[in-house]
Design a protein around this motif. Sequence first.
Motif, PDB file in Angstrom:
ATOM      1  N   THR A   6       0.932  -1.107   0.101  1.00 21.24           N
ATOM      2  CA  THR A   6      -0.189   0.057   0.040  1.00 21.24           C
ATOM      3  C   THR A   6       0.835   1.250   0.074  1.00 21.24           C
ATOM      4  O   THR A   6       2.007   1.327  -0.062  1.00 21.24           O
ATOM      5  N   GLN A   7       0.328   2.362  -0.121  1.00 23.20           N
ATOM      6  CA  GLN A   7       1.253   3.602  -0.100  1.00 23.20           C
ATOM      7  C   GLN A   7       0.940   4.202   1.201  1.00 23.20           C
ATOM      8  O   GLN A   7      -0.135   4.535   1.781  1.00 23.20           O
ATOM      9  N   CYS A   8       1.841   4.860   1.565  1.00 21.83           N
ATOM     10  CA  CYS A   8       1.875   5.835   2.832  1.00 21.83           C
ATOM     11  C   CYS A   8       1.243   7.009   2.612  1.00 21.83           C
ATOM     12  O   CYS A   8       1.062   7.575   1.501  1.00 21.83           O
ATOM     13  N   ARG A   9       0.268   7.247   3.517  1.00 20.56           N
ATOM     14  CA  ARG A   9      -0.675   8.509   3.442  1.00 20.56           C
ATOM     15  C   ARG A   9       0.040   9.861   3.365  1.00 20.56           C
ATOM     16  O   ARG A   9      -0.602  10.661   2.894  1.00 20.56           O
ATOM     17  N   SER A  10       0.991   9.970   3.924  1.00 17.55           N
ATOM     18  CA  SER A  10       1.662  11.318   3.847  1.00 17.55           C
ATOM     19  C   SER A  10       2.750  11.439   2.949  1.00 17.55           C
ATOM     20  O   SER A  10       3.174  12.529   2.238  1.00 17.55           O
ATOM     21  N   CYS A  11       3.664  10.470   2.594  1.00 14.21           N
ATOM     22  CA  CYS A  11       4.800  10.498   1.517  1.00 14.21           C
ATOM     23  C   CYS A  11       4.531   9.657   0.222  1.00 14.21           C
ATOM     24  O   CYS A  11       5.297   9.927  -0.524  1.00 14.21           O
ATOM     25  N   GLY A  12       3.359   8.870   0.207  1.00 12.49           N
ATOM     26  CA  GLY A  12       3.441   8.195  -0.850  1.00 12.49           C
ATOM     27  C   GLY A  12       4.353   6.912  -1.366  1.00 12.49           C
ATOM     28  O   GLY A  12       4.202   6.188  -2.332  1.00 12.49           O
ATOM     29  N   ASN A  29       8.946  -0.252   5.060  1.00 12.35           N
ATOM     30  CA  ASN A  29       9.385  -0.128   3.658  1.00 12.35           C
ATOM     31  C   ASN A  29       9.153  -1.599   2.799  1.00 12.35           C
ATOM     32  O   ASN A  29       9.407  -2.456   3.207  1.00 12.35           O
ATOM     33  N   ALA A  30       8.525  -1.372   1.685  1.00 15.36           N
ATOM     34  CA  ALA A  30       8.113  -2.496   0.866  1.00 15.36           C
ATOM     35  C   ALA A  30       9.338  -3.440   0.473  1.00 15.36           C
ATOM     36  O   ALA A  30       9.308  -4.425   0.000  1.00 15.36           O
ATOM     37  N   HIS A  78       9.187   1.703   8.512  1.00 15.90           N
ATOM     38  CA  HIS A  78       8.688   3.139   7.571  1.00 15.90           C
ATOM     39  C   HIS A  78       8.899   4.416   8.548  1.00 15.90           C
ATOM     40  O   HIS A  78       9.222   5.509   8.218  1.00 15.90           O
ATOM     41  N   PHE A  79       8.695   4.236   9.772  1.00 19.11           N
ATOM     42  CA  PHE A  79       8.994   5.309  10.777  1.00 19.11           C
ATOM     43  C   PHE A  79      10.393   5.871  10.704  1.00 19.11           C
ATOM     44  O   PHE A  79      10.547   7.221  11.038  1.00 19.11           O
ATOM     45  N   ALA A  80      11.289   5.240  10.309  1.00 23.06           N
ATOM     46  CA  ALA A  80      12.785   5.445  10.169  1.00 23.06           C
ATOM     47  C   ALA A  80      12.947   6.491   8.902  1.00 23.06           C
ATOM     48  O   ALA A  80      13.947   6.938   8.953  1.00 23.06           O
ATOM     49  N   THR A  81      12.266   6.325   7.867  1.00 16.60           N
ATOM     50  CA  THR A  81      12.368   7.008   6.677  1.00 16.60           C
ATOM     51  C   THR A  81      11.411   7.829   6.287  1.00 16.60           C
ATOM     52  O   THR A  81      11.915   8.788   5.111  1.00 16.60           O
ATOM     53  N   CYS A  82      10.306   7.833   6.857  1.00 14.33           N
ATOM     54  CA  CYS A  82       9.136   8.707   6.387  1.00 14.33           C
ATOM     55  C   CYS A  82       9.430  10.292   6.971  1.00 14.33           C
ATOM     56  O   CYS A  82       9.478  10.301   8.101  1.00 14.33           O
ATOM     57  N   PRO A  83       9.374  11.070   6.103  1.00 12.26           N
ATOM     58  CA  PRO A  83       9.675  12.448   6.598  1.00 12.26           C
ATOM     59  C   PRO A  83       8.275  13.020   7.603  1.00 12.26           C
ATOM     60  O   PRO A  83       8.732  13.955   8.222  1.00 12.26           O
ATOM     61  N   ASN A  84       7.354  12.355   7.354  1.00 14.56           N
ATOM     62  CA  ASN A  84       6.232  12.689   8.348  1.00 14.56           C
ATOM     63  C   ASN A  84       5.811  11.783   9.397  1.00 14.56           C
ATOM     64  O   ASN A  84       4.627  11.616   9.657  1.00 14.56           O
TER      65      ASN A  84
END
Length: 94
Positions: A6-12, A29-30, A78-84
């Motif tokens: 699926t896609q992250c709601r904030s960074c895609g 991350n996928a 993904h918390f480690a890489t998502c800017p949001n």
Amino acid sequence: MTHNITQCRSCGANIIFITTESGRKMPCNADAVDYQDNIKGTDTIVTESGKVIKGTIIKQSQVGGLVPVVDGKGYVSHFATCPNAGQHRNPRRR
């Protein structure tokens, strides 16, 4: 094991959800990464079974000369890489 991407709601970015040993779903991350299990490693890896471990991510650019030992494939939270990431964290229950 096949995961629904699926896609992250904030960074895609493409992400998957892995159920950790504590029963919580963690966004990762996928793309799977090769890792070396190492208690002093600086990377946090989530295994297919949901175990969260410390280790070192083996990058393809490191291959050459001494060949690193790959202990398995895992995923990066993904918390480690998502800017949001802060927008999506749930507070811990007490």
